[in-house]
Design a protein around this motif. Sequence first.
Motif, PDB file in Angstrom:
ATOM      1  N   ILE A 156      -6.996  -2.318   3.847  1.00 53.04           N
ATOM      2  CA  ILE A 156      -6.220  -3.409   4.383  1.00 53.04           C
ATOM      3  C   ILE A 156      -7.497  -4.498   4.872  1.00 53.04           C
ATOM      4  O   ILE A 156      -7.185  -5.611   4.996  1.00 53.04           O
ATOM      5  N   THR A 215       0.828  -1.189   0.017  1.00 53.16           N
ATOM      6  CA  THR A 215      -0.017   0.000   0.067  1.00 53.16           C
ATOM      7  C   THR A 215       0.866   1.273   0.140  1.00 53.16           C
ATOM      8  O   THR A 215       2.051   1.259   0.582  1.00 53.16           O
ATOM      9  N   TYR A 233      -1.533  -0.917  -4.206  1.00 54.46           N
ATOM     10  CA  TYR A 233      -2.592  -0.065  -3.828  1.00 54.46           C
ATOM     11  C   TYR A 233      -2.180   1.386  -3.647  1.00 54.46           C
ATOM     12  O   TYR A 233      -1.283   1.786  -2.558  1.00 54.46           O
ATOM     13  N   ILE A 237      -1.795  -8.323   2.114  1.00 56.27           N
ATOM     14  CA  ILE A 237      -0.915  -7.150   2.494  1.00 56.27           C
ATOM     15  C   ILE A 237       0.277  -7.383   3.041  1.00 56.27           C
ATOM     16  O   ILE A 237       0.199  -8.012   4.083  1.00 56.27           O
ATOM     17  N   VAL A 286      -6.777   3.707   3.609  1.00 54.73           N
ATOM     18  CA  VAL A 286      -5.927   2.772   3.409  1.00 54.73           C
ATOM     19  C   VAL A 286      -6.204   1.715   4.508  1.00 54.73           C
ATOM     20  O   VAL A 286      -6.173   0.416   4.244  1.00 54.73           O
ATOM     21  N   VAL A 300       3.676  -2.104   3.452  1.00 56.37           N
ATOM     22  CA  VAL A 300       3.219  -0.710   3.312  1.00 56.37           C
ATOM     23  C   VAL A 300       4.357   0.440   3.077  1.00 56.37           C
ATOM     24  O   VAL A 300       5.520  -0.006   3.436  1.00 56.37           O
TER      25      VAL A 300
END
Length: 327
Positions: free
Chosen positions: A16, A5, A67, A27, A12, A30
């Motif tokens: 998730i 992400t 993402y 996921i 966000v 990050v």
Amino acid sequence: MKIATIGTGVIVEGFIDACRKVDGVEIVAVYSRQESTGKQLADKFGITKIYTDMQMMLNDPEIDTVYIASPNSLHFTQTIDVLNAGKNAIVEKPFCSTDDESEQLINMANEKGCYLFEAMSIRFMPNLELLKQKLNLIEPIKWTELSMCQYSSKFNALRAGELPNVFNPEFSGGAFMDLNIYHLNFAIELFGYPTNSQYFANLHPNGIDLSGLLYMQYPNMTISAIATKDSVGKPYGVIHGENGMIEFNEGVNGLRSFTLTQNKEKTVFNVQTFDNRLVYEVEAFESIIKNRDREHMNRLLDKTQTIMKLMTKVRKDAGLYFAADKK
């Protein structure tokens, strides 16, 4: 799907959470420019990889999808970087700043053989499909009114002389890109492309729209869509027909339920089972990638491009320009 992400905002966290409810989706990392904010997000969800260097993240072989939920103006360049790295991209709404940018991204995804999606959650909601089936019960439809009035948590900072990203033309912010974009997608999903449209904006001295009214005209029906980030109001929606009406007690971006009224009798409809509205888009993206259904992907991207063209036109007609328009 092994997803990283970009961004650390509330959306966000919702994404998730949605991914954790869909089989085959994980996921794994990050990214944030600041390690502290990235660590805070990662710790909250038990994610082990934290990146502050974009290229290092894109070089990670475990990641196949990214993402992107950064400020709007960054969507274009970051998606280019993701696609150049051979990874799939899920881009939070608005897809980018202009229709020229969206066209370039769509062409690039197909050239690279990558999957590309706009995270416009309303397109994937089961209640939207049910609503389409119920419209004929109130036809002919004469008028639709939509409203999303949200006093932004950043508006006080703007009043104090600061310039948050959401109110910065450099970052393609404002009420239209944040809120009225839902109304535009909702209208086109239900009724198709309008014959005429116009945006009336309340502009800040810096040129950004704090609030505005979007009119969309169809041969026998008109839509009025209000979005505000500078005033208090109640989100709602009503579709008025000669034989009844359909009401939404919340903003149509969630479409949690709708009420059909005919002859003073009310019926509430809801077939959605997840409180988190983002689950449905994640399920769709996972299915498209798993089944290598590029035809479905491109149908969705055609909608994105159509809406980006209309968005670009009506905001420019209203005197709303972004830094991206000068490129």
